[in-house]
Design an enzyme around this catalytic site. Sequence first.
Site, mmCIF file in Angstrom:
data_model
loop_
_atom_site.group_PDB
_atom_site.id
_atom_site.type_symbol
_atom_site.label_atom_id
_atom_site.label_comp_id
_atom_site.label_asym_id
_atom_site.label_seq_id
_atom_site.Cartn_x
_atom_site.Cartn_y
_atom_site.Cartn_z
ATOM 1 C CD GLU A 101 -3.130 0.754 0.369
ATOM 2 O OE1 GLU A 101 -2.643 1.405 -0.583
ATOM 3 O OE2 GLU A 101 -4.277 0.955 0.771
ATOM 4 C CG ASP A 102 -0.980 4.633 -1.647
ATOM 5 O OD1 ASP A 102 -1.643 3.953 -0.835
ATOM 6 O OD2 ASP A 102 -1.517 5.384 -2.489
ATOM 7 C CG ASP A 105 -6.083 8.599 6.051
ATOM 8 O OD1 ASP A 105 -5.722 9.036 7.155
ATOM 9 O OD2 ASP A 105 -6.852 9.223 5.309
ATOM 10 C CB THR A 106 -9.398 5.703 8.319
ATOM 11 O OG1 THR A 106 -9.752 4.935 7.156
ATOM 12 C CG2 THR A 106 -9.606 7.189 8.029
ATOM 13 N N GLY A 107 -7.290 3.195 7.892
ATOM 14 C CA GLY A 107 -7.206 1.738 7.965
ATOM 15 C C GLY A 107 -8.445 1.053 7.408
ATOM 16 C CB THR A 109 -8.470 0.678 2.152
ATOM 17 O OG1 THR A 109 -8.882 2.027 1.973
ATOM 18 C CG2 THR A 109 -8.393 -0.011 0.811
ATOM 19 C CE LYS A 133 -2.298 11.247 5.693
ATOM 20 N NZ LYS A 133 -3.487 11.859 5.047
ATOM 21 C CG ASP A 161 -4.457 11.249 -6.678
ATOM 22 O OD1 ASP A 161 -4.476 10.473 -5.703
ATOM 23 O OD2 ASP A 161 -5.497 11.693 -7.213
HETATM 24 P P1 5GP Z 1 -7.742 4.404 4.421
HETATM 25 O O1 5GP Z 1 -8.722 3.402 3.898
HETATM 26 O O2 5GP Z 1 -6.615 3.799 5.224
HETATM 27 O O3 5GP Z 1 -8.428 5.504 5.193
HETATM 28 O O4 5GP Z 1 -7.153 5.181 3.173
HETATM 29 C C1 5GP Z 1 -6.216 4.655 2.323
HETATM 30 C C2 5GP Z 1 -6.234 5.388 1.007
HETATM 31 O O5 5GP Z 1 -6.606 6.778 1.136
HETATM 32 C C3 5GP Z 1 -4.834 5.432 0.409
HETATM 33 O O6 5GP Z 1 -4.578 4.259 -0.342
HETATM 34 C C4 5GP Z 1 -4.880 6.682 -0.431
HETATM 35 O O7 5GP Z 1 -5.414 6.392 -1.706
HETATM 36 C C5 5GP Z 1 -5.839 7.599 0.288
HETATM 37 N N1 5GP Z 1 -5.109 8.607 1.101
HETATM 38 C C6 5GP Z 1 -5.101 8.690 2.446
HETATM 39 N N2 5GP Z 1 -4.360 9.723 2.874
HETATM 40 C C7 5GP Z 1 -3.857 10.318 1.766
HETATM 41 C C8 5GP Z 1 -2.985 11.458 1.551
HETATM 42 O O8 5GP Z 1 -2.496 12.142 2.459
HETATM 43 N N3 5GP Z 1 -2.702 11.749 0.250
HETATM 44 C C9 5GP Z 1 -3.201 11.053 -0.798
HETATM 45 N N4 5GP Z 1 -2.849 11.442 -2.011
HETATM 46 N N5 5GP Z 1 -4.015 9.971 -0.631
HETATM 47 C C10 5GP Z 1 -4.336 9.613 0.633
#
Ligand code: 5GP
Length: 177
Positions: A101-102, A105-107, A109, A133, A161
């Site tokens: 994963e890149d 964030d919240t986890g 996904t 994060k 992006d």
């Molecule tokens: P989660 O499901 O953990 O909240 O979010 C994961 C996805 O949110 C990442 O794969 C990415 O696509 C997007 N994302 C979360 N934070 C950022 C950020 O600071 N910058 C960008 N460009 N994408 C983010």
Amino acid sequence: MAITILDKTFRPYLSKEQIQAAIESIANRINTEYQGKNPLFIPILNGSFMFASDLFKRITIPAEISFIKLASYKGTHSTGNVITAIGLETEIYQRHVIVIEDIVDTGKTMSVFLPQLTHQQPQSLKVCALLHKKAATIHPMQIDYLGFEIPNLFVVGYGLDYNGQGRNLDSILQVDE
Ligand code: 5GP
């Protein structure tokens, strides 16, 4: 040097040297820990394409890679989003899988996707993320291989992006607020 993407200003956060050094150390660990295991890397598009590419170039043991895309849509009968994987062509049953994963964030996904992979009974399942994060965590999870813990700020570059722009940058920048 600050740069402008669309309507926002971003300033340098992680240099390409810092990113490459972190990748080198992750690759070294994987090369050691997966010796003889032929791991299957599953990078999640689009954001992780650059990270996956640089990491995979440094893998010196036999290994495979299969990119997927996650499609998220509102389920008709359930509350919340349904996430499905598109493009996973390689059988993961009994394989040693590493999800790439890149950024976590919240986890959310990963909290939806990882159980889907587990259901297919891989021999092992680990997560490798370039960025995390921690302060944004809603769904706690273990990240087995991590590049950087970062503050809860929006970042772009190195595959990530802002409204489709900025993925081509070779370093990571954070939004200037
Ligand atoms: P989660 O499901 O953990 O909240 O979010 C994961 C996805 O949110 C990442 O794969 C990415 O696509 C997007 N994302 C979360 N934070 C950022 C950020 O600071 N910058 C960008 N460009 N994408 C983010």
